[in-house]
Design an enzyme around this catalytic site. Structure first.
Site, mmCIF file in Angstrom:
data_model
loop_
_atom_site.group_PDB
_atom_site.id
_atom_site.type_symbol
_atom_site.label_atom_id
_atom_site.label_comp_id
_atom_site.label_asym_id
_atom_site.label_seq_id
_atom_site.Cartn_x
_atom_site.Cartn_y
_atom_site.Cartn_z
ATOM 1 N N TRP A 170 0.847 -1.193 0.000
ATOM 2 C CA TRP A 170 0.000 0.000 0.000
ATOM 3 C C TRP A 170 0.894 1.259 0.000
ATOM 4 C CZ3 TRP A 170 -0.292 4.211 3.215
ATOM 5 C CH2 TRP A 170 -1.316 5.118 2.890
ATOM 6 N N ASP A 205 -16.267 11.323 -2.739
ATOM 7 C CA ASP A 205 -15.585 10.104 -2.283
ATOM 8 C C ASP A 205 -16.293 9.525 -1.063
ATOM 9 O OD1 ASP A 205 -13.075 8.405 -1.303
ATOM 10 O OD2 ASP A 205 -12.584 9.096 -3.305
ATOM 11 N N ASP A 206 -15.601 8.700 -0.346
ATOM 12 C CA ASP A 206 -16.113 7.991 0.830
ATOM 13 C C ASP A 206 -16.772 8.958 1.826
ATOM 14 O OD1 ASP A 206 -16.515 6.093 2.753
ATOM 15 O OD2 ASP A 206 -14.413 5.496 2.918
ATOM 16 N N ARG A 234 -9.351 -2.626 8.435
ATOM 17 C CA ARG A 234 -10.014 -1.320 8.322
ATOM 18 C C ARG A 234 -11.456 -1.436 8.835
ATOM 19 N NH1 ARG A 234 -11.480 2.950 3.555
ATOM 20 N NH2 ARG A 234 -10.224 4.653 4.295
ATOM 21 N N ASP A 249 -14.220 0.954 -5.071
ATOM 22 C CA ASP A 249 -13.068 0.705 -4.204
ATOM 23 C C ASP A 249 -13.123 -0.703 -3.600
ATOM 24 O OD1 ASP A 249 -10.715 1.322 -2.833
ATOM 25 O OD2 ASP A 249 -11.449 3.269 -2.159
ATOM 26 N N ASN A 282 -11.023 -2.251 -0.199
ATOM 27 C CA ASN A 282 -9.965 -1.819 0.717
ATOM 28 C C ASN A 282 -9.370 -2.861 1.646
ATOM 29 O OD1 ASN A 282 -9.177 0.922 0.264
ATOM 30 N ND2 ASN A 282 -11.276 1.496 0.687
ATOM 31 N N CYS A 334 -10.383 0.837 -8.075
ATOM 32 C CA CYS A 334 -9.485 1.326 -7.038
ATOM 33 C C CYS A 334 -9.459 0.238 -5.975
ATOM 34 C CB CYS A 334 -10.059 2.624 -6.478
ATOM 35 S SG CYS A 334 -9.172 3.267 -5.050
ATOM 36 N N ASP A 382 -2.523 5.210 -3.564
ATOM 37 C CA ASP A 382 -2.951 6.293 -2.671
ATOM 38 C C ASP A 382 -1.805 7.265 -2.435
ATOM 39 O OD1 ASP A 382 -5.555 5.556 -2.362
ATOM 40 O OD2 ASP A 382 -5.294 4.547 -0.441
HETATM 41 C C1 GLA Z 1 -9.132 4.049 -0.492
HETATM 42 C C2 GLA Z 1 -8.912 4.806 -1.783
HETATM 43 C C3 GLA Z 1 -8.868 6.283 -1.511
HETATM 44 C C4 GLA Z 1 -10.152 6.718 -0.837
HETATM 45 C C5 GLA Z 1 -10.375 5.902 0.421
HETATM 46 C C6 GLA Z 1 -11.747 6.195 0.999
HETATM 47 O O1 GLA Z 1 -8.023 4.156 0.347
HETATM 48 O O2 GLA Z 1 -7.756 4.366 -2.423
HETATM 49 O O3 GLA Z 1 -8.675 7.014 -2.696
HETATM 50 O O4 GLA Z 1 -11.214 6.552 -1.733
HETATM 51 O O5 GLA Z 1 -10.300 4.511 0.162
HETATM 52 O O6 GLA Z 1 -11.992 5.489 2.156
#
Ligand code: GLA
Length: 699
Positions: free
Chosen positions: A159, A327-328, A404, A439, A441, A487, A509
């Site tokens: 990461w 975004d999130d 996470r 995404d 994660n 992503c 990121d």
């Molecule tokens: C991941 C993505 C980021 C962002 C976060 C949001 O880390 O790579 O760009 O969108 O999630 O939680």
């Protein structure tokens, strides 16, 4: 390239030649099984087979290993027949192998694309009367002639530090590139290139290269035998793999795309880029250029709300941005990463009037609208989890490992697949959404699937990914204008499988512009800059507190699909003016950068200077980007010799900043740019520039 195969005297399907394209009548010898090298090295291991079953004493990597219900595990695959079909997208050959005794068939597919790529995959078919278990299944094996000087290039990372290029000499034994994580991974990307030490460079020498189209656990085994033959076997990861096939059932493998050039790593990349543009990406052969995105993730994190996003949108539009992405943080009870995943309804506190007022305003501002989702994940603190705890992947009775604060939904389940499709379809149907940032994660931890009978539980490795592809395909079918970004906490899911359904990817990121030079250089080995999203973000950078000037941050981001992730409301008038100018400049070179041919002129890892050049497909335009990372001893920037231009053509020179390209004439021939070359005037730390060259007589 030429790829020659044949059936030998033992009915084995054998590689004869893979390498530089052969012209004229061929004197290649026909296929012939090799004799055993010693009683310890049977014929099957000495012979370069295209797809070896485990049997006959094979001590090297098999392409296929099967277990029969009676405990027998030997498989001897003989050539049966072949058929060829020619289509508009390439010519396809299907070769069928059959086990010498049992009704197990393997269909090998070879598809040849005009861009110079060979796609290979296989289908394993059970026509016996019992259930057989596939324990290992590769897409293909590829064989290189004996040599002691091969070197393997691969891309590894983690990461925030994906796409690190490594080149190491091959020695007898196995080099295994793989992901056991359930997805493509940051750690290793399913791409490889093999050159010859002392011979292969960026611009010359042989390169055999390939990449797998699979977004789940994958494996590429590069084996140098003890007689220095090299065998590349790629496909499903063999770890924890097991796939039962009932009578009449088929297992299809991922596709392994391979190619060859004698023009070095640069040309190998360009072949892959062209192939991705012409054959893989949505919209191929003419995928849409990437719009300039604004995304506030780094600036606001989870703190998104109507007023804040509107203020950012107004400012972004004034800079020339074309797409506003939330975004999130917009959904469920999502205030931190502890809650909300799974609850894809709008958070009423942050967006009391829903998304409509924001989307309407974004449209009025002349931009389209995108939104972040992470469909495959669930927080234990979510309504969805409270309703369907059984949807999270787990081994019953064992602890579930959170990462996470989230768990992975078991998308191999049809109810989970339906849920994903339903909520995504609703989200996109009820809101005017042009783009999803999709995404992902975390990796898998407990890949259990207790809802199906025991023998089928490990099918999760295959079924999850196929369902993912089906959801993406169906969503795109229902919403033909929808675009999607892949992503995964940065570049954890970039491969030729997902790229058939996604228009762009987020490589990392890590947005520090200096790190990005290396990250993007590594990325470009395997994937086209046309999908490589790169944002300009604020300094000091969140990851390393480095302070890099705005112009350098822009120039680095302009070498891919430019986006902005800064808190633009805080930019000074000077910064805003510079950004507006650079955004406008980028639009004049965007199609060349995204869809042209990339030449990595000076690699960022080699020195404190680097340069990349892009040439439009019809060669009417080229653009050069130069970067000085840090200057030592006042050393001038090295001479840059361009590549890929028409030698006799006259090019008009349009520097972004004439003071950084002193002494350049207004017009110059391709041969001068490529021969004597040009110099840049860059000084100090983090200086950069760009120059456009346009063919004078271009209509
Ligand atoms: C991941 C993505 C980021 C962002 C976060 C949001 O880390 O790579 O760009 O969108 O999630 O939680």
């Amino acid at each position: 390239m030429t790829y020659a195969i044949g059936v030998n005297d033992q009915k084995g399907l054998q590689t004869i030649y893979w390498g530089q394209r052969l012209e004229g009548p061929s004197t290649l010898v026909s296929a012939k099984a090799y004799p055993e090298a010693a009683s310890f090295d049977p014929s099957v291991s000495a012979t370069p087979l295209e797809y070896a079953g485990w049997g006959g004493g094979l001590p090297t990597q098999p392409a296929l290993k099967i277990s029969f219900p009676d405990g027998n595990r030997s498989l001897l695959l003989d050539y049966l027949d072949s058929k060829q079909t020619d289509g508009p997208n390439g010519d396809q050959l299907e070769i069928t192998l059959r086990d010498r005794l049992a009704e197990v068939y393997v269909h090998l597919f070879y598809k040849v694309y005009a861009t110079g790529i060979l796609a290979r995959w296989s289908q394993i078919e059970n026509r016996t009367k019992g259930v057989i278990t596939v324990e290992q299944a590769a897409s293909a094996t590829l064989n290189l002639p004996p040599s002691t000087s091969y070197e393997l290039s691969s891309l590894t990372g983690r990461w925030g530090a994906e796409w690190q290029l490594h080149t190491v000499p091959l020695v007898p034994g196995h080099s295994v590139l793989e992901s056991r994580r359930g997805s493509t991974s940051h750690q290793s990307n399913p791409w490889l290139a093999i050159g010859r030490t002392g011979e292969t460079t960026e611009t010359s020498g042989p390169v055999w290269f390939g990449e797998l189209g699979w977004s789940g656990s994958w494996q590429i085994d590069v084996e140098q035998t003890y007689s220095h033959r090299v065998k590349i076997t790629g496909g499903y990861n063999t770890f924890d793999f097991s796939y039962p096939l009932a009578p009449g059932q088929l297992l299809k493998t991922p596709i392994f795309y391979v190619g060859y050039t004698n023009k070095g790593h640069g040309e190998a990349s360009r072949i892959l880029h062209r192939f991705q543009q012409k054959q893989i990406l949505p919209g191929a052969p003419t995928p849409k250029p990437r719009p300039i995105i604004y995304n506030s993730w780094e600036a606001t994190e989870f703190n998104v709300n109507e007023a804040g996003q509107l203020a950012l949108a107004e400012k972004a539009a004034s800079l020339g941005v074309e797409r506003m992405v939330i975004d999130d943080g917009w959904f469920g009870q999502r205030v931190t990463d502890h809650a909300g995943l799974g609850d894809w309804y709008v958070n009423q506190t942050k967006f009391p009037h829903g998304l409509k007022p924001v989307i309407d305003r974004v449209h009025q501002l002349g931009m389209d609208f995108g939104i972040w989702v992470e469909p495959e994940m669930i927080n234990p603190d979510s309504d969805l989890y409270r309703k369907h705890p059984e949807w999270a992947m787990s081994f019953p009775g064992r602890p579930r490992t959170e990462a996470r604060n989230q768990l992975v939904l078991n998308l191999a389940r049809d109810d989970v697949k339906q849920y994903l499709l339903t909520f995504l379809d609703k989200l996109v149907s009820e809101n005017d959404i042009a783009f999803l940032k999709w995404d992902y994660n975390r990796n898998w931890s407990e890949p259990g699937w207790d809802a199906v009978p025991l023998p089928e539980q490990k099918e999760i490795y295959v079924r999850y990914i196929n369902n993912l592809y089906e959801v993406l395909a169906e969503l795109r079918k229902r919403h033909p204008k929808l675009e999607i970004e892949s992503c995964s906490g940065g570049g954890g899911r970039v491969d030729l499988g997902i790229l058939r359904y996604t228009d762009e990817v987020w490589p990392s990121d890590n947005t520090d512009a200096l790190d990005r030079l290396s990250i993007q250089d590594g990325f470009s080995q395997a994937y086209t800059p046309g999908v490589m999203v790169a944002w300009v973000t604020d300094v000091p950078n969140f990851l390393d507190r480095r302070n890099i000037p705005l112009e350098f941050r822009f120039t680095v981001a302009m070498t891919g699909a430019l986006g902005i992730g800064s808190d633009v409301t805080k930019w000074t008038p000077d910064e805003s003016a510079l950004a507006t100018r650079l955004v406008a400049f980028y639009k004049t070179v965007r199609s060349t950068v995204q869809q042209g041919a990339l030449y990595r002129l000076i690699a960022p890892e080699a020195s404190e200077q680097s340069a990349v050049e892009y040439v439009a497909e019809d060669r009417h335009q080229a653009v050069l980007f130069g970067f000085l990372h840090s200057q030592h001893y006042g050393e001038p920037f090295q001479t840059i010799r361009l590549q890929g231009l028409e030698p006799a053509a006259l090019y008009r020179v349009k520097p972004l900043d004439p003071s950084k390209a002193p002494g350049l004439p207004q017009q110059i021939t391709g041969s001068e740019l490529m021969g004597p070359g040009i110099s840049l005037h860059l000084i100090g730390d983090y200086d950069s520039t760009a120059i456009v060259f346009e063919k004078v007589d271009h209509k």
